[in-house]
Every structure is written in structure tokens, then in C-alpha cells.
Design a protein around this motif. Structure first.
Motif, PDB file in Angstrom:
ATOM      1  N   LYS A  61       5.280  51.809 -16.422  1.00 23.20           N
ATOM      2  CA  LYS A  61       5.701  50.535 -15.840  1.00 23.20           C
ATOM      3  C   LYS A  61       6.689  50.707 -14.686  1.00 23.20           C
ATOM      4  CE  LYS A  61       4.799  48.062 -20.082  1.00 23.20           C
ATOM      5  NZ  LYS A  61       5.349  47.326 -21.212  1.00 23.20           N
ATOM      6  N   TYR A  68      12.279  56.320 -11.005  1.00 22.65           N
ATOM      7  CA  TYR A  68      13.061  56.750 -12.162  1.00 22.65           C
ATOM      8  C   TYR A  68      13.918  57.968 -11.822  1.00 22.65           C
ATOM      9  CZ  TYR A  68      14.338  58.867 -16.566  1.00 22.65           C
ATOM     10  OH  TYR A  68      15.046  59.437 -17.583  1.00 22.65           O
ATOM     11  N   GLN A 110       7.795  56.165 -19.112  1.00 24.09           N
ATOM     12  CA  GLN A 110       6.822  56.741 -20.053  1.00 24.09           C
ATOM     13  C   GLN A 110       5.636  55.811 -20.278  1.00 24.09           C
ATOM     14  OE1 GLN A 110       9.287  57.564 -23.468  1.00 24.09           O
ATOM     15  NE2 GLN A 110       9.729  59.641 -22.790  1.00 24.09           N
ATOM     16  N   GLU A 111       5.879  54.525 -20.205  1.00 23.52           N
ATOM     17  CA  GLU A 111       4.806  53.549 -20.394  1.00 23.52           C
ATOM     18  C   GLU A 111       4.058  53.252 -19.094  1.00 23.52           C
ATOM     19  OE1 GLU A 111       6.607  50.136 -22.215  1.00 23.52           O
ATOM     20  OE2 GLU A 111       7.232  51.262 -23.987  1.00 23.52           O
ATOM     21  N   THR A 169      18.117  54.742 -21.177  1.00 22.84           N
ATOM     22  CA  THR A 169      17.082  54.769 -22.211  1.00 22.84           C
ATOM     23  C   THR A 169      15.960  53.796 -21.867  1.00 22.84           C
ATOM     24  OG1 THR A 169      18.725  55.353 -23.869  1.00 22.84           O
ATOM     25  CG2 THR A 169      16.662  54.443 -24.682  1.00 22.84           C
ATOM     26  N   PHE A 170      16.338  52.616 -21.432  1.00 22.89           N
ATOM     27  CA  PHE A 170      15.357  51.594 -21.060  1.00 22.89           C
ATOM     28  C   PHE A 170      14.481  52.097 -19.914  1.00 22.89           C
ATOM     29  CE2 PHE A 170      13.891  47.593 -19.226  1.00 22.89           C
ATOM     30  CZ  PHE A 170      13.502  46.900 -20.361  1.00 22.89           C
ATOM     31  N   ASP A 171      15.109  52.658 -18.877  1.00 20.79           N
ATOM     32  CA  ASP A 171      14.356  53.205 -17.739  1.00 20.79           C
ATOM     33  C   ASP A 171      13.398  54.311 -18.187  1.00 20.79           C
ATOM     34  OD1 ASP A 171      15.623  51.489 -15.994  1.00 20.79           O
ATOM     35  OD2 ASP A 171      16.581  53.063 -14.807  1.00 20.79           O
ATOM     36  N   ALA A 172      13.865  55.177 -19.070  1.00 20.58           N
ATOM     37  CA  ALA A 172      13.007  56.276 -19.547  1.00 20.58           C
ATOM     38  C   ALA A 172      11.784  55.729 -20.275  1.00 20.58           C
ATOM     39  CB  ALA A 172      13.805  57.203 -20.451  1.00 20.58           C
ATOM     40  N   HIS A 173      11.961  54.706 -21.075  1.00 19.51           N
ATOM     41  CA  HIS A 173      10.818  54.096 -21.768  1.00 19.51           C
ATOM     42  C   HIS A 173       9.843  53.464 -20.776  1.00 19.51           C
ATOM     43  CE1 HIS A 173      11.864  54.670 -25.963  1.00 19.51           C
ATOM     44  NE2 HIS A 173      13.105  54.314 -25.695  1.00 19.51           N
ATOM     45  N   LEU A 174      10.379  52.812 -19.773  1.00 23.42           N
ATOM     46  CA  LEU A 174       9.501  52.181 -18.777  1.00 23.42           C
ATOM     47  C   LEU A 174       8.654  53.206 -18.030  1.00 23.42           C
ATOM     48  CD1 LEU A 174      11.863  49.467 -17.261  1.00 23.42           C
ATOM     49  CD2 LEU A 174       9.914  49.104 -18.780  1.00 23.42           C
TER      50      LEU A 174
END
Length: 136
Positions: A86, A92, A83-84, A76-81
Motif C-alpha cells: 500500500k 518507505y 509489506q501489504e 510500525t504502521f509504515d512497515a505494515h503498509l
């Protein structure tokens, strides 16, 4: 070096506490949590942690659940990064396939169709074929 020098987390409760400590400290310091560092924090190599996740040697139901939950957090953390913007999408994709079980896969459903319909009687099939042929 902090995680490297720590003793192994042995019991399920120690593993739970170490995972919690790892995620809290990593996020507080602004570091990116990774599967590799998580395993290092526990005191084990990735293969051992993978076996726990899959309920194999050295695993318990609690340990299996803890590792799966930790890896879901990482995914989940990787997916947010990504998407942002980062994390590079290629990075990913590699991590998602190698650590989180994602795959490039397209499912094809093939449905057989009989152009003559549901007829199964050979006499009817011959009749329909002969009616469909144009005589010149």
C-alpha cells in the motif's frame, strides 16, 4: 485544517491526549498517519518535536517517551503498509531513514591474522622462513 486550527498541546498530559486523539481519528477516517501531521496535531513544527524526542530544549522525560512511542507506532504502521503493497518501498525507505533512524549500513569486522602463527621471537621467525624457502 482541523489540526492546524487547534491550540498547542502544552503539558505532557495534553500531549499524550492529543497524540491519542490524532491516532484514533486518523485511523478511523482512513487517513495515513505521518510524522508531519502528528506534529501539526500537537501544534509544533517537526524540529521542536525532534528536540523533545532527543531530550533537548522543552523536553521532559515523559514528553521524550511519548514522542518516541508515537514515532515507533508510525514506523510500525509504515512497515505494515509497505509489506501489504500500500506504500511504495522507495517512500518507505525515505521515511524510515529520515524519521525513524534507520540506515543503510554494513558492519565489517576485521580480524588480523598472522600467517606465521603466534611466534614473536625473531630467531624462530627466521628459522621458519628459511625452512619454508625451497632451494633449487
Amino acid at each position: 485544517m482541523k489540526w492546524y486550527n487547534m491550540p498547542k498541546a502544552v503539558t505532557d498530559e495534553e500531549i499524550r491526549q492529543r497524540l491519542e486523539q490524532y491516532f484514533i481519528e486518523t485511523l478511523e477516517t482512513g487517513e495515513l498517519p505521518t510524522v508531519e501531521a502528528m506534529c501539526l496535531a500537537l501544534g509544533y513544527d517537526r524540529k521542536t518535536v525532534w528536540r523533545w524526542e532527543n531530550g533537548e530544549e522543552g523536553s521532559t522525560p515523559t514528553r521524550c517517551h511519548l514522542i518516541k512511542k508515537a514515532k515507533e507506532f508510525l514506523a510500525t504502521f509504515d512497515a505494515h503498509l509497505v509489506q501489504e503493497g500500500k506504500v511504495n518501498p522507495t517512500t518507505y525507505i525515505f521515511r524510515a531513514k529520515n524519521y525513524f533512524g534507520m540506515r543503510d549500513e554494513v558492519e565489517h569486522v576485521i580480524t588480523p591474522n598472522n600467517p606465521l602463527g603466534e611466534m614473536r621471537d625473531s630467531v624462530d621467525i627466521k628459522r621458519r622462513l628459511s625452512e619454508g624457502v625451497v632451494d633449487e
